[in-house]
Design an enzyme around this catalytic site. Structure first.
Site, mmCIF file in Angstrom:
data_model
loop_
_atom_site.group_PDB
_atom_site.id
_atom_site.type_symbol
_atom_site.label_atom_id
_atom_site.label_comp_id
_atom_site.label_asym_id
_atom_site.label_seq_id
_atom_site.Cartn_x
_atom_site.Cartn_y
_atom_site.Cartn_z
ATOM 1 N N ASN A 211 2.323 -5.151 -3.322
ATOM 2 C CA ASN A 211 0.985 -5.496 -2.974
ATOM 3 C C ASN A 211 0.191 -4.168 -2.579
ATOM 4 O O ASN A 211 0.613 -3.279 -1.961
ATOM 5 C CB ASN A 211 0.913 -6.248 -1.855
ATOM 6 C CG ASN A 211 -0.486 -7.073 -1.614
ATOM 7 O OD1 ASN A 211 -0.963 -7.631 -2.599
ATOM 8 N ND2 ASN A 211 -0.813 -6.900 -0.177
ATOM 9 N N GLU B 119 0.733 -1.257 0.024
ATOM 10 C CA GLU B 119 0.049 0.070 -0.076
ATOM 11 C C GLU B 119 0.853 1.303 0.039
ATOM 12 O O GLU B 119 0.720 2.177 0.757
ATOM 13 C CB GLU B 119 -0.826 -0.154 1.327
ATOM 14 C CG GLU B 119 -1.815 -1.234 1.224
ATOM 15 C CD GLU B 119 -2.671 -1.516 2.488
ATOM 16 O OE1 GLU B 119 -3.420 -2.457 2.526
ATOM 17 O OE2 GLU B 119 -2.774 -0.494 3.343
ATOM 18 N N HIS C 118 -10.057 -6.210 -2.280
ATOM 19 C CA HIS C 118 -11.183 -6.176 -1.208
ATOM 20 C C HIS C 118 -12.221 -5.827 -1.891
ATOM 21 O O HIS C 118 -12.482 -4.109 -2.289
ATOM 22 C CB HIS C 118 -10.975 -5.300 -0.214
ATOM 23 C CG HIS C 118 -9.639 -5.996 0.779
ATOM 24 N ND1 HIS C 118 -9.947 -7.112 1.366
ATOM 25 C CD2 HIS C 118 -8.442 -5.595 0.784
ATOM 26 C CE1 HIS C 118 -8.804 -7.506 1.984
ATOM 27 N NE2 HIS C 118 -7.886 -6.630 1.750
ATOM 28 N N ASP D 36 -12.091 -10.513 -0.826
ATOM 29 C CA ASP D 36 -13.146 -10.872 -0.162
ATOM 30 C C ASP D 36 -14.259 -10.037 -0.871
ATOM 31 O O ASP D 36 -14.055 -8.827 -1.592
ATOM 32 C CB ASP D 36 -13.156 -10.592 1.302
ATOM 33 C CG ASP D 36 -12.513 -9.410 1.815
ATOM 34 O OD1 ASP D 36 -11.853 -9.055 2.975
ATOM 35 O OD2 ASP D 36 -12.468 -8.401 1.042
ATOM 36 N N GLU E 252 -5.706 -10.971 -1.455
ATOM 37 C CA GLU E 252 -6.634 -10.606 -0.246
ATOM 38 C C GLU E 252 -8.202 -10.607 -0.600
ATOM 39 O O GLU E 252 -8.919 -9.615 -0.129
ATOM 40 C CB GLU E 252 -6.135 -9.389 0.516
ATOM 41 C CG GLU E 252 -4.703 -9.371 0.921
ATOM 42 C CD GLU E 252 -4.236 -8.092 1.687
ATOM 43 O OE1 GLU E 252 -3.067 -7.684 1.777
ATOM 44 O OE2 GLU E 252 -5.167 -7.416 1.942
HETATM 45 O O1 G3I Z 1 -3.478 -7.640 18.738
HETATM 46 C C1 G3I Z 1 -4.323 -6.872 19.505
HETATM 47 C C2 G3I Z 1 -4.950 -7.321 20.598
HETATM 48 O O2 G3I Z 1 -3.784 -7.349 21.654
HETATM 49 C C3 G3I Z 1 -5.990 -6.385 21.239
HETATM 50 O O3 G3I Z 1 -6.575 -6.916 22.548
HETATM 51 C C4 G3I Z 1 -6.991 -6.294 20.184
HETATM 52 C C5 G3I Z 1 -8.141 -5.309 20.504
HETATM 53 O O4 G3I Z 1 -8.212 -4.007 19.863
HETATM 54 O O5 G3I Z 1 -6.438 -5.644 18.904
HETATM 55 C C6 G3I Z 1 -5.497 -6.755 18.419
HETATM 56 O O6 G3I Z 1 -5.079 -5.970 17.128
HETATM 57 C C7 G3I Z 1 -5.879 -6.182 16.065
HETATM 58 C C8 G3I Z 1 -5.050 -6.816 15.028
HETATM 59 O O7 G3I Z 1 -6.111 -7.021 13.790
HETATM 60 C C9 G3I Z 1 -4.929 -8.320 15.318
HETATM 61 O O8 G3I Z 1 -6.166 -9.128 15.448
HETATM 62 C C10 G3I Z 1 -5.997 -4.702 15.536
HETATM 63 O O9 G3I Z 1 -6.821 -3.791 16.599
HETATM 64 C C11 G3I Z 1 -6.766 -4.560 14.396
HETATM 65 O O10 G3I Z 1 -6.899 -3.317 13.761
HETATM 66 C C12 G3I Z 1 -6.017 -5.371 13.121
HETATM 67 O O11 G3I Z 1 -6.912 -5.542 11.897
HETATM 68 C C13 G3I Z 1 -6.060 -6.066 10.977
HETATM 69 C C14 G3I Z 1 -5.826 -4.737 9.872
HETATM 70 O O12 G3I Z 1 -5.215 -5.352 8.692
HETATM 71 C C15 G3I Z 1 -4.949 -3.933 10.489
HETATM 72 O O13 G3I Z 1 -4.749 -2.840 9.348
HETATM 73 C C16 G3I Z 1 -7.043 -7.019 10.224
HETATM 74 O O14 G3I Z 1 -7.028 -8.192 11.100
HETATM 75 C C17 G3I Z 1 -6.417 -7.531 9.123
HETATM 76 O O15 G3I Z 1 -7.178 -8.372 8.222
HETATM 77 C C18 G3I Z 1 -6.197 -6.304 8.063
HETATM 78 O O16 G3I Z 1 -5.329 -6.834 7.094
HETATM 79 C C19 G3I Z 1 -5.044 -5.745 6.139
HETATM 80 C C20 G3I Z 1 -3.965 -6.302 5.129
HETATM 81 O O17 G3I Z 1 -2.896 -6.416 6.152
HETATM 82 C C21 G3I Z 1 -3.434 -5.436 4.165
HETATM 83 N N1 G3I Z 1 -4.313 -5.054 3.402
HETATM 84 C C22 G3I Z 1 -5.789 -4.579 3.806
HETATM 85 C C23 G3I Z 1 -6.198 -5.577 4.984
HETATM 86 C C24 G3I Z 1 -7.398 -5.309 5.606
HETATM 87 O O18 G3I Z 1 -7.486 -4.190 6.300
#
Ligand code: G3I
Length: 345
Positions: free
Chosen positions: A199, A158, A235, A266, A264
């Site tokens: 990517n 990105e 996406h 969906d 990715e």
């Molecule tokens: O690990 C913490 C945990 O300790 C805490 O208790 C919890 C509560 O807030 O948050 C957890 O972190 C979360 C993390 O995912 C792990 O689950 C973050 O808040 C959350 O923002 C994060 O979201 C991820 C997101 O990227 C972050 O940008 C999504 O799961 C993931 O699917 C998403 O993936 C991205 C790709 O990497 C890049 N392209 C877009 C895609 C969708 O946004």
């Protein structure tokens, strides 16, 4: 007589070429095999560890996996020089035991960076020279650890805005645009066999972003930087048109000698779910796979999570969801059947 029998046995034993498979495959692994590509999914490590049904479907269906969060900087180096590999190792080990190839996601991104890094840059305790050393050490350490175990890395993720300008990040601001070529060179030095990707999202349809990304690729190639592939995140949402020119966009990158991957995918919808919305969703999944199969350079077709039980969509798009191939009870949805029905063009 005996040589004839042996020859006959060999012909009968040989797998029929992909195009000769009239029958519908039993699962996505067989579909992938029939079409000579890899079909993958992002993996939630907590679910992999703790949910037997999740693990069963993941390992039955998918021949390629990506860590949804476990290989991101904040996950593997939460404190400077202190690495926590357990989740990433678990994904790689599960893949080894289940004959899955792995995409590493992601080495350089503006998101999910550890606080020690972003704070250090902000307060100036980490200057540009040190930031460059930190980036090189991080890439080298992570890529070397999984040398030979990662088919492809999302080296940079990105880096282009939707208006075609370069995304402002600590990397661009403090290291200048050269950080991208450096990142590819450091990753290649650490694992010369891994395919190195750029990517991004909305590359399926956004003309400004496509043009800028094409010029970044040409620039890297002109510099001799080792870029091997382009990742289309994919996406999508049924409330938006399907990106009808996606296959041609893929071909424009393939014409530069790059591998192509859907990394990715969906297809989200405004809730509640209805049979009509599920039918449209199935059509979008079918068209995305058909587009990939229509481009010889498209080697991987990965969904960003395979069950609505573990999907990033509801958390990021309130009121939307049901974006995956299986529902939260791991029951296959029409989109899953639609994929199994895709025949080679
Ligand atoms: O690990 C913490 C945990 O300790 C805490 O208790 C919890 C509560 O807030 O948050 C957890 O972190 C979360 C993390 O995912 C792990 O689950 C973050 O808040 C959350 O923002 C994060 O979201 C991820 C997101 O990227 C972050 O940008 C999504 O799961 C993931 O699917 C998403 O993936 C991205 C790709 O990497 C890049 N392209 C877009 C895609 C969708 O946004």
């Amino acid at each position: 007589m005996k040589p004839l029998i042996i020859a006959l046995a060999l012909v009968l034993a040989a797998p029929l070429p992909a195009y000769a498979h009239p029958r519908t495959p039993r699962d996505l692994r067989q579909l992938a095999h029939q079409h000579g590509i890899k079909i993958g999914s992002a993996v939630d490590l907590a679910a992999l560890r703790g949910e037997a049904d999740y693990r069963k479907v993941l390992n039955r269906e998918f021949s390629h996996v990506t860590a949804e969060n476990a290989m991101k900087w904040e996950s593997v180096e939460p404190e400077r020089g202190v690495y926590t590999w357990a989740d990433a190792d678990a994904l790689v080990e599960n893949a080894r035991r289940n004959n899955q190839r792995v995409r590493g996601h992601t080495l350089v991104w503006h998101n999910q960076l550890p606080a020690w890094l972003t704070t250090g840059v902000e307060d100036g305790s980490i200057d540009a020279a040190e930031l460059r050393k930190i980036l090189r050490d991080h890439i080298t350490t992570q890529v070397r650890r999984y040398k030979g175990k990662i088919r492809a890395w999302d080296v940079v993720n990105e880096v282009v805005n939707d208006d075609g300008t370069m995304r402002q990040s600590i990397w661009l601001t403090h290291l200048g645009p050269g950080y991208i070529a450096d990142a590819f060179r450091w990753a290649h030095r650490a694992d010369p066999h891994a395919k190195l990707y750029i990517n991004d999202y909305n590359l399926e349809w956004n003309a400004s972003k496509i043009e800028t990304t094409l010029s970044i690729v040409k620039d890297l190639q002109a510099q001799g930087a080792p870029i091997h592939g382009i990742g289309f995140q994919g996406h999508l949402g049924i409330q938006y048109d399907y990106p009808g020119d996606w296959a041609n966009v893929m071909r424009r990158f393939a014409d530069l000698g790059l591998e192509v991957a859907v990394t990715e995918l969906d297809v989200r919808m405004e809730l509640p779910v209805t049979p009509e919305k599920l039918a449209t969703q199935a059509d979008y999944y079918r068209r995305a796979l058909t587009d990939c199969l229509g481009v010889r350079a498209c080697r991987e077709f990965t969904v960003w999570g395979f069950t609505d039980r573990h999907s990033w969509v509801p958390g990021w798009f309130p009121g939307q969801g049901a974006a995956c191939l299986f529902d939260e009870n791991l029951v296959p949805k029409p989109a899953y059947q639609a994929l199994l029905g895709v025949k080679k063009a």
